[in-house]
Design a protein around this motif. Structure first.
Motif, PDB file in Angstrom:
ATOM      1  N   ALA A 298       0.872  -1.167   0.000  1.00 25.20           N
ATOM      2  CA  ALA A 298       0.000   0.000   0.000  1.00 25.20           C
ATOM      3  C   ALA A 298       0.914   1.224   0.000  1.00 25.20           C
ATOM      4  O   ALA A 298       1.619   1.477   0.979  1.00 25.20           O
ATOM      5  N   VAL A 299       0.927   1.930  -1.122  1.00 21.86           N
ATOM      6  CA  VAL A 299       1.839   3.057  -1.286  1.00 21.86           C
ATOM      7  C   VAL A 299       1.049   4.354  -1.182  1.00 21.86           C
ATOM      8  O   VAL A 299      -0.004   4.484  -1.791  1.00 21.86           O
ATOM      9  N   ASP A 300       1.557   5.264  -0.401  1.00 19.89           N
ATOM     10  CA  ASP A 300       0.932   6.578  -0.296  1.00 19.89           C
ATOM     11  C   ASP A 300       1.864   7.577  -0.988  1.00 19.89           C
ATOM     12  O   ASP A 300       2.826   8.067  -0.400  1.00 19.89           O
ATOM     13  N   CYS A 301       1.575   7.848  -2.250  1.00 17.33           N
ATOM     14  CA  CYS A 301       2.438   8.701  -3.074  1.00 17.33           C
ATOM     15  C   CYS A 301       1.588   9.237  -4.224  1.00 17.33           C
ATOM     16  O   CYS A 301       0.724   8.531  -4.732  1.00 17.33           O
ATOM     17  N   ASP A 302       1.846  10.467  -4.614  1.00 20.42           N
ATOM     18  CA  ASP A 302       1.026  11.063  -5.670  1.00 20.42           C
ATOM     19  C   ASP A 302       1.525  10.718  -7.077  1.00 20.42           C
ATOM     20  O   ASP A 302       0.921  11.129  -8.069  1.00 20.42           O
ATOM     21  N   ARG A 303       2.625  10.047  -7.183  1.00 19.70           N
ATOM     22  CA  ARG A 303       3.186   9.672  -8.478  1.00 19.70           C
ATOM     23  C   ARG A 303       3.354   8.159  -8.517  1.00 19.70           C
ATOM     24  O   ARG A 303       3.293   7.490  -7.481  1.00 19.70           O
ATOM     25  N   PHE A 304       3.624   7.626  -9.702  1.00 19.39           N
ATOM     26  CA  PHE A 304       3.846   6.180  -9.766  1.00 19.39           C
ATOM     27  C   PHE A 304       5.178   5.823  -9.102  1.00 19.39           C
ATOM     28  O   PHE A 304       6.093   6.653  -9.036  1.00 19.39           O
ATOM     29  N   VAL A 305       5.236   4.606  -8.604  1.00 17.95           N
ATOM     30  CA  VAL A 305       6.477   4.125  -7.981  1.00 17.95           C
ATOM     31  C   VAL A 305       6.863   2.784  -8.590  1.00 17.95           C
ATOM     32  O   VAL A 305       6.012   2.022  -9.045  1.00 17.95           O
ATOM     33  N   GLU A 306       8.162   2.557  -8.609  1.00 15.17           N
ATOM     34  CA  GLU A 306       8.693   1.256  -9.011  1.00 15.17           C
ATOM     35  C   GLU A 306       8.937   0.470  -7.731  1.00 15.17           C
ATOM     36  O   GLU A 306       9.701   0.909  -6.874  1.00 15.17           O
ATOM     37  N   ILE A 307       8.299  -0.662  -7.646  1.00 12.91           N
ATOM     38  CA  ILE A 307       8.491  -1.499  -6.461  1.00 12.91           C
ATOM     39  C   ILE A 307       9.341  -2.700  -6.845  1.00 12.91           C
ATOM     40  O   ILE A 307       9.105  -3.330  -7.886  1.00 12.91           O
ATOM     41  N   VAL A 308      10.320  -2.984  -6.036  1.00 11.29           N
ATOM     42  CA  VAL A 308      11.143  -4.182  -6.256  1.00 11.29           C
ATOM     43  C   VAL A 308      11.109  -5.009  -4.981  1.00 11.29           C
ATOM     44  O   VAL A 308      11.272  -4.494  -3.880  1.00 11.29           O
ATOM     45  N   LEU A 309      10.847  -6.293  -5.188  1.00 13.97           N
ATOM     46  CA  LEU A 309      10.762  -7.232  -4.079  1.00 13.97           C
ATOM     47  C   LEU A 309      11.932  -8.201  -4.198  1.00 13.97           C
ATOM     48  O   LEU A 309      12.137  -8.792  -5.263  1.00 13.97           O
ATOM     49  N   CYS A 310      12.697  -8.333  -3.127  1.00  8.80           N
ATOM     50  CA  CYS A 310      13.892  -9.186  -3.163  1.00  8.80           C
ATOM     51  C   CYS A 310      13.855 -10.207  -2.035  1.00  8.80           C
ATOM     52  O   CYS A 310      13.162 -10.028  -1.034  1.00  8.80           O
ATOM     53  N   ASP A 311      14.628 -11.245  -2.198  1.00 11.35           N
ATOM     54  CA  ASP A 311      14.763 -12.206  -1.104  1.00 11.35           C
ATOM     55  C   ASP A 311      15.738 -11.649  -0.063  1.00 11.35           C
ATOM     56  O   ASP A 311      16.228 -10.524  -0.186  1.00 11.35           O
ATOM     57  N   ALA A 312      16.030 -12.459   0.940  1.00  9.22           N
ATOM     58  CA  ALA A 312      16.845 -11.957   2.049  1.00  9.22           C
ATOM     59  C   ALA A 312      18.262 -11.614   1.603  1.00  9.22           C
ATOM     60  O   ALA A 312      18.946 -10.805   2.237  1.00  9.22           O
ATOM     61  N   GLN A 313      18.696 -12.226   0.488  1.00  6.23           N
ATOM     62  CA  GLN A 313      20.048 -11.951  -0.004  1.00  6.23           C
ATOM     63  C   GLN A 313      20.081 -10.765  -0.963  1.00  6.23           C
ATOM     64  O   GLN A 313      21.126 -10.426  -1.495  1.00  6.23           O
ATOM     65  N   GLY A 314      18.917 -10.185  -1.221  1.00  4.85           N
ATOM     66  CA  GLY A 314      18.873  -9.040  -2.107  1.00  4.85           C
ATOM     67  C   GLY A 314      18.625  -9.410  -3.564  1.00  4.85           C
ATOM     68  O   GLY A 314      18.669  -8.552  -4.436  1.00  4.85           O
ATOM     69  N   GLN A 315      18.389 -10.695  -3.845  1.00  3.60           N
ATOM     70  CA  GLN A 315      18.067 -11.122  -5.210  1.00  3.60           C
ATOM     71  C   GLN A 315      16.626 -10.738  -5.532  1.00  3.60           C
ATOM     72  O   GLN A 315      15.704 -11.059  -4.781  1.00  3.60           O
ATOM     73  N   LYS A 316      16.434 -10.115  -6.673  1.00  2.11           N
ATOM     74  CA  LYS A 316      15.111  -9.649  -7.062  1.00  2.11           C
ATOM     75  C   LYS A 316      14.165 -10.825  -7.332  1.00  2.11           C
ATOM     76  O   LYS A 316      14.491 -11.759  -8.053  1.00  2.11           O
ATOM     77  N   ILE A 317      12.990 -10.744  -6.743  1.00  4.39           N
ATOM     78  CA  ILE A 317      11.950 -11.760  -6.965  1.00  4.39           C
ATOM     79  C   ILE A 317      10.911 -11.221  -7.935  1.00  4.39           C
ATOM     80  O   ILE A 317      10.419 -11.924  -8.803  1.00  4.39           O
ATOM     81  N   ALA A 318      10.574  -9.976  -7.751  1.00  2.00           N
ATOM     82  CA  ALA A 318       9.533  -9.381  -8.595  1.00  2.00           C
ATOM     83  C   ALA A 318       9.707  -7.876  -8.571  1.00  2.00           C
ATOM     84  O   ALA A 318      10.303  -7.320  -7.638  1.00  2.00           O
ATOM     85  N   GLY A 319       9.214  -7.226  -9.623  1.00  2.92           N
ATOM     86  CA  GLY A 319       9.263  -5.777  -9.677  1.00  2.92           C
ATOM     87  C   GLY A 319       8.132  -5.286 -10.550  1.00  2.92           C
ATOM     88  O   GLY A 319       7.724  -5.974 -11.486  1.00  2.92           O
ATOM     89  N   TRP A 320       7.578  -4.167 -10.226  1.00  4.38           N
ATOM     90  CA  TRP A 320       6.483  -3.639 -11.033  1.00  4.38           C
ATOM     91  C   TRP A 320       6.313  -2.145 -10.759  1.00  4.38           C
ATOM     92  O   TRP A 320       6.845  -1.618  -9.778  1.00  4.38           O
ATOM     93  N   THR A 321       5.558  -1.534 -11.640  1.00  4.94           N
ATOM     94  CA  THR A 321       5.244  -0.117 -11.492  1.00  4.94           C
ATOM     95  C   THR A 321       3.838  -0.008 -10.920  1.00  4.94           C
ATOM     96  O   THR A 321       2.931  -0.701 -11.381  1.00  4.94           O
ATOM     97  N   GLN A 322       3.702   0.797  -9.913  1.00 10.27           N
ATOM     98  CA  GLN A 322       2.389   0.911  -9.276  1.00 10.27           C
ATOM     99  C   GLN A 322       1.914   2.354  -9.352  1.00 10.27           C
ATOM    100  O   GLN A 322       2.622   3.270  -8.935  1.00 10.27           O
ATOM    101  N   GLN A 323       0.712   2.538  -9.898  1.00  3.41           N
ATOM    102  CA  GLN A 323       0.135   3.875 -10.020  1.00  3.41           C
ATOM    103  C   GLN A 323      -0.584   4.251  -8.721  1.00  3.41           C
ATOM    104  O   GLN A 323      -1.050   3.370  -7.998  1.00  3.41           O
ATOM    105  N   PRO A 324      -0.710   5.557  -8.469  1.00  3.37           N
ATOM    106  CA  PRO A 324      -1.446   5.973  -7.264  1.00  3.37           C
ATOM    107  C   PRO A 324      -2.860   5.379  -7.261  1.00  3.37           C
ATOM    108  O   PRO A 324      -3.524   5.365  -8.295  1.00  3.37           O
ATOM    109  N   GLY A 325      -3.268   4.861  -6.139  1.00  2.00           N
ATOM    110  CA  GLY A 325      -4.627   4.329  -6.015  1.00  2.00           C
ATOM    111  C   GLY A 325      -4.794   2.914  -6.521  1.00  2.00           C
ATOM    112  O   GLY A 325      -5.862   2.322  -6.380  1.00  2.00           O
ATOM    113  N   SER A 326      -3.754   2.353  -7.112  1.00  2.00           N
ATOM    114  CA  SER A 326      -3.881   0.960  -7.561  1.00  2.00           C
ATOM    115  C   SER A 326      -2.897   0.105  -6.783  1.00  2.00           C
ATOM    116  O   SER A 326      -1.954   0.614  -6.178  1.00  2.00           O
TER     117      SER A 326
END
Lengths: 728, 728
Positions: free
Chosen positions: B217-245
């Motif tokens: 749940a992001v509270d930001c007026d612009r889109f954000v790039e979210i990156v999800l990583c495992d404990a070692q910092g390896q990327k699992i998933a990433g996506w762009t999230q628009q406000p309100g979505s």
């Protein structure tokens, strides 16, 4: 303007629609079906079992919209309104689904105007283009089969994922007979622009009860004139209220709503009037709290220490009130067929028996509005349970959604009634036959909703809570054989919110439901089992033949003798328990027996009223025990032997708030002999007082019973107890 | 970009402002004031009493806004941000009040941009019209005197209408020393249009823990790039999230967050990045439930029946976990002065002691965020209490409003931490020293808010609930004289969530706070009383000299001897209780002693760590008793007489989930003699098992203590107990 519809119904069996039959609305479709199919009186013999085949049927109701209802004046709209349909259903207009719904306690209102199509000259529903006859429009309600949780046994557990009252799935005094249908008022209504959808009075009472602040939440698109009157109809205040605004009226020294024998159940009157709509009603001003009973803050001396008991003392308008009453269950299996006027005689009998409360048991669900109106008028406080009982209602998202919807509807409907003093999540949910806990989301949800929507009333998650007690339900405890005198004199609960002693209905009632060939001897056979004479709960309940013969000291020789013996034990048992609970005040604050009424003729039941509201002998014994002031004897056990020293502790019970003083003589009558056990000059300002213990060595006698009489110079105090004298 | 401010502070006494002194932020103004006034070390002698005069002072903090902070780039805005100010305060800009607030746990963020006035070339705050020097702007925080409920005594009850943790009003181990001030991070921040006000991970875990659904749940007026990583910092998933979505990511077979010794406290990493802002953090995936402990569904056989016990079995990720731990209290009187790094050594010591839980006691309130981060990393589960303890927090509208605001802030802050496993309303609220009940609106509100905002975690209204136990707190029960072995072996609770045995700090610690002239003999005088040696709770607690002499069988002759004796009893007492609680599993599911740490040097306290996190001897005894696998002796009492038959029941405790098998020899050592009491070949798959009872008639001896040793071929199981052998 409202228009009733003429409904017919049909079964849909395995997807195949059967023949139409006439249907009463409100009512239950199973009753109409049974009549159409010639099932006979459902309460007779084994007839109730005939309804088992209908459990998985779907049902259609259908009604034409009368032509006059379609003539909707300019600027008005036509609504289909139902106060409740049991349980999961779709509503269709001309074969098109317009609503899909689950839950019987939520009203549904549908604006049909657009759906019917706009005709000329202001009439709706005429979708012909010429001047020919108006088309026929048809409302249909399709009711799905009864909810049954997959994998559950054929019992109440099938209802543990729905908000339908579980009682009709079978209980120890209620046959399994699942009902559904259009159970509550359902009609068409034409509404103008100023229609008042709701007008709800809210009140706040100051701590000292000296000032009430009253406001009306009106749901209407136009301004309304609100008039507030006293109970006699004299205007107190009046004002115009615009949509979205509210006015608060302060009433100094308001008349309070009091429960029976504590004051008048005062009801203010109100009316709300817009240009084209008028509604009126009553409301009462009260405050209720649940406090700790006296002595229940004591905790154990040594460590580790647990919590103290839960509060169980009702405080009405700042005054502690000992709750005297009974458990209200559905007074009719076909709950949809109950008419508004049916409730009042029941409530009046409770008032006459000096009761001030009903615990509306969750297994039975919510009653029609007229019940709450009658309790408002007659001063019977209501402990209202949500429709959960003896199940583990697991908080799945689907269940929580329907529970929230239904609970919101229930709270919104009932919070306006001054008789409602307590919300409760449901019956025996924290016990090991239900398996719910403080963590159950359904109960946390109900706590949340009552907090949000009705913060001024107490909420308890279930009964019993810690300190409160349920049971026993038989004259002798089935586990240790102690009689109910012994059980309750050694108990120390803050509230006895269920307890019962079984007794027989009058033989004439029993003959209405038990075929002649089964009447006597009373034997364990399918008829008596279906009617809960045996195997209702354990082997021999509710008849408990071994208890009857134990205290009668002889075999039962007729239905009449059986009934009389059971009635004797029920009368004396209830006297013993109700009076003991009262003697335990103020540590004990509630005595509410199981149960008040019954939904069909139960030959042997704990109820005080037979089906239809006919008082049993036990009703009068309870009435006797609930007098505000009475002399009372604490007799340590029910069965006595010759040669034993009989003892009885004499009390004066007084919850009248008024003083009383009397000379009481105590006499024991055995056969033709009367033994004078002494006297007591008793005086009580306003509380119970304990007097002397009288004693008497019991003689040998032919009498099998003996009667202790407390006779005073104030006749209204007198009491008597007939207990068992064994041969040896 | 953030800018720290340089603050000064002053007292406002009876409306009159005094001299400025330097103030540390975050911190507590009383500490700064004490330093400025030369109060000396607050923990020494009677110095703590010097702070009493400050209780009703108001305080001003003031800081200039640095010129460089005012140079806000085009399109950005300048905020004043505080994570918390203790307790009731106004914030002023250039003398103008801009915020008025009550409650120390709610962040406040103020957009200063408009308030400062728009200058030329994008800089704010320059309200001169020419090109002269920029005006000086000044932030001020005015802190009101400590809340004290009118009419309350000079103790914690003064805090019963506020949401301030009551502990600083005085407790039986905490001096009365009321603190306030800018206690949490507070700074200026310039923020662009893409500032990320919050990014909160939410997870849902399937019943079988096989699938996690994660969203942010992001509270930001612009889109954000979210990156999800495992404990070692390896990327699992990433996506762009628009406000309100929001986007939901499904993780198959997720790594679960486990508590200490049950698995890895696995933390996923995330980052969220907009055009001009980046935030990052971690989260763990877990599910927690509170279930009935084994055997607690049993209810009494006979009527009337009350409810069953409340659930007390923690279930983490579907696995029942015996909760082993301690009560976390504030580790510092001046809570504002705690730095982020201060927490980790404490949490690490708990991990090393085989603990898996802290009960964060409500009287101390909520810690700084770093505490929860450390527990996330180190696998210590947290039972989090709202800031209510031992008071009757009456649900006035004013109190409920501030409680709701603070509770919402607390839940929002902490629900993202996987270490949080349980919400609790507060401490001992259903006991007769607090007088709250199931009806208390404050607790109903907290139940509602946790349901609304964090439905996946359990909530309990207070501790103890029915079935759970608090106490005892001394070696011998003050009411009946039984020692703690006897008390706990006859108890049968579902959870021991407070219990304690007092022990002394090391003499070197005591000498830091007790002036030399008071060190010995230890006497009841103002210094020892202030430091809770006497009259902390009852007459002679926490020192309990009579208990020390009873078991030492001689008078105490020095501080060192006193401390050693007390430490012996504390060690053996904690061993006896912790191990007994574990032996009572699975009916018992929690052993959480009172208490873990302390806010200043307590000469005699139940804590395991002295002030500053220095382990006492008892810490090692607890570490010993919480080993996943150990041989354990159930010794029925602590004091034995020569000639008596000594007995001990031998157990193998095992909550490791792994099998263990060993040959255990049991030896009793009295003076120079060793008595072999036999052996046991013990084997446990994964549960506790009870072995033989060993016996030995005790000889006359000069020894005043004797030691039972359990010695095995697996050394890690070995245990020993040193108990009292009386002279006669």
């Amino acid at each position: 303007m409202t228009t009733e519809l003429q409904w017919r119904a049909r079964a849909v069996i395995d997807g195949e629609a059967r023949k139409w039959f006439p249907a009463r609305v409100p009512g239950n479709v199973q009753k109409d079906y049974g009549e159409a199919m010639g099932f006979g009186d459902h309460s007779y013999g084994l007839n109730a079992e005939k309804f088992r085949v209908t459990e998985d049927y779907a049902w259609d109701y259908e009604a034409e919209i009368p032509a006059e209802a379609l003539r909707v004046p300019e600027g008005q709209r036509l609504f289909f309104v139902t106060k409740g349909i049991d349980y999961k259903y779709e509503i269709l207009l001309d074969g098109r689904e317009i609503v899909r719904h689950e839950g019987m306690f939520t009203s549904v209102e549908i604006d049909l105007t657009e759906l019917l199509g706009e005709g000329r000259d202001g009439s709706v529903g005429d979708n012909s283009t010429g001047s020919g006859p108006a088309a026929v429009h048809c409302m249909r309600v399709h009711i799905e089969p009864h909810p049954k949780r997959a994998g559950a046994a054929d019992d109440r557990t099938q209802a543990d994922q729905c908000a339908k009252p579980p009682v009709c799935y079978g209980w120890d005094w209620h046959p399994r007979l699942l009902v559904s249908g259009i159970w509550n008022d359902t009609y068409l209504e034409t509404r103008g622009a100023g229609y008042i959808r709701d007008c709800e009075p809210f009140w706040e009472l100051s701590e000292d009860c000296g000032t009430a602040r009253v406001r009306f939440a009106v749901d209407c698109d136009r301004f309304v004139e609100i008039v507030l009157c006293d109970a006699q109809g004299q205007k107190i205040a009046g004002w115009t209220q615009q949509p979205g605004s509210e006015q608060v009226v302060e009433i100094k020294d308001p008349h309070l709503w009091w429960c029976n024998e504590q004051g008048e159940p005062y009801l203010y009157q109100w009316s709300a009037k817009s240009a084209d709509c008028e509604k009126s009603g009553t409301f009462g001003i009260q405050s209720t709290r649940l406090e700790m009973t006296e002595g229940s803050w004591l905790s154990q001396e040594t460590f580790p220490k647990s919590r103290c008991d839960a509060p169980a003392q009702l405080v009405l308008n700042g005054r502690k009130v000992f709750a005297k009453g009974s458990n209200w269950v559905n007074p009719e299996i076909f709950t949809g067929t109950i008419r508004d006027g049916d409730y009042e005689p029941y409530v009046l009998l409770a008032k006459r028996a000096h009761m001030n409360i009903f615990r509306c048991w969750g297994g039975s669900g919510i009653n029609k509005e007229a019940f709450y109106d009658a309790c408002d008028r007659l001063g019977i406080m209501l402990w209202v349970e949500f429709p959960l009982a003896c199940n583990n209602y697991v908080g799945t998202p689907e269940y929580l959604e329907v529970l929230e919807q239904e609970a919101r509807a229930i709270i919104r409907q009932l919070r306006r009634h001054p008789s409602v003093v307590l919300w409760c999540g449901g019956n025996e949910l924290y016990n090991n036959w239900s398996l719910m806990t403080d963590q159950s989301l359904a109960l946390r949800l109900l706590n949340r909703l009552t907090y949000e929507m009705d913060i001024r009333r107490p909420f308890i998650a279930t009964s019993p809570l810690v300190g409160m007690g349920h049971g026993g339900y038989t004259f002798d405890d089935p586990n240790d054989g102690r009689d109910c005198y012994q059980v309750f004199q050694s108990a120390y609960q803050t509230a006895y919110t269920e307890f019962g002693v079984p007794g027989f209905a009058d033989p004439e009632e029993i003959r209405k439901v038990i075929p002649p060939e089964y009447i006597f001897p009373i034997e364990k056979n399918p008829v008596w089992i279906l009617h809960h004479g045996f195997e209702a709960w354990g082997e021999n309940r509710w008849i408990c033949p071994e208890t009857l013969e134990k205290y009668a000291q002889k075999p039962m020789e007729s239905l009449e003798e059986t009934a009389k013996t059971a009635q004797w034990l029920q009368c004396e048992g209830y006297k013993g328990i109700f009076q003991e609970a009262r003697r335990q005040a103020p540590h004990c604050a509630m005595a509410i027996n199981w149960c008040y009424c019954e939904p069909w003729i139960c030959p042997a039941n704990n109820s005080l009223l037979s089906y239809g509201g006919k008082p049993k002998a036990a009703y009068y014994a309870v009435m006797d025990s609930l007098r505000p002031r009475l002399a009372s004897a604490r007799i340590p056990k029910f069965g006595w032997h010759p040669g034993e020293e009989f003892t009885a502790e004499i009390w004066l019970l007084n919850d009248s708030g008024k003083p009383v003083e009397a000379d009481i003589r105590i006499r024991l009558i055995i056969g033709d002999e009367t033994y004078d056990l002494g006297g007591w000059h008793a005086a009580s300002d306003s509380a119970n007082i304990c007097g002397p213990t009288v004693k008497c060595v019991l003689p040998q006698s032919e009498a099998r019973r003996m009667t202790l009489q407390l006779v005073s110079d104030k006749g209204f105090l007198d009491s008597s107890y007939t207990v068992c004298l064994y041969k040896e």
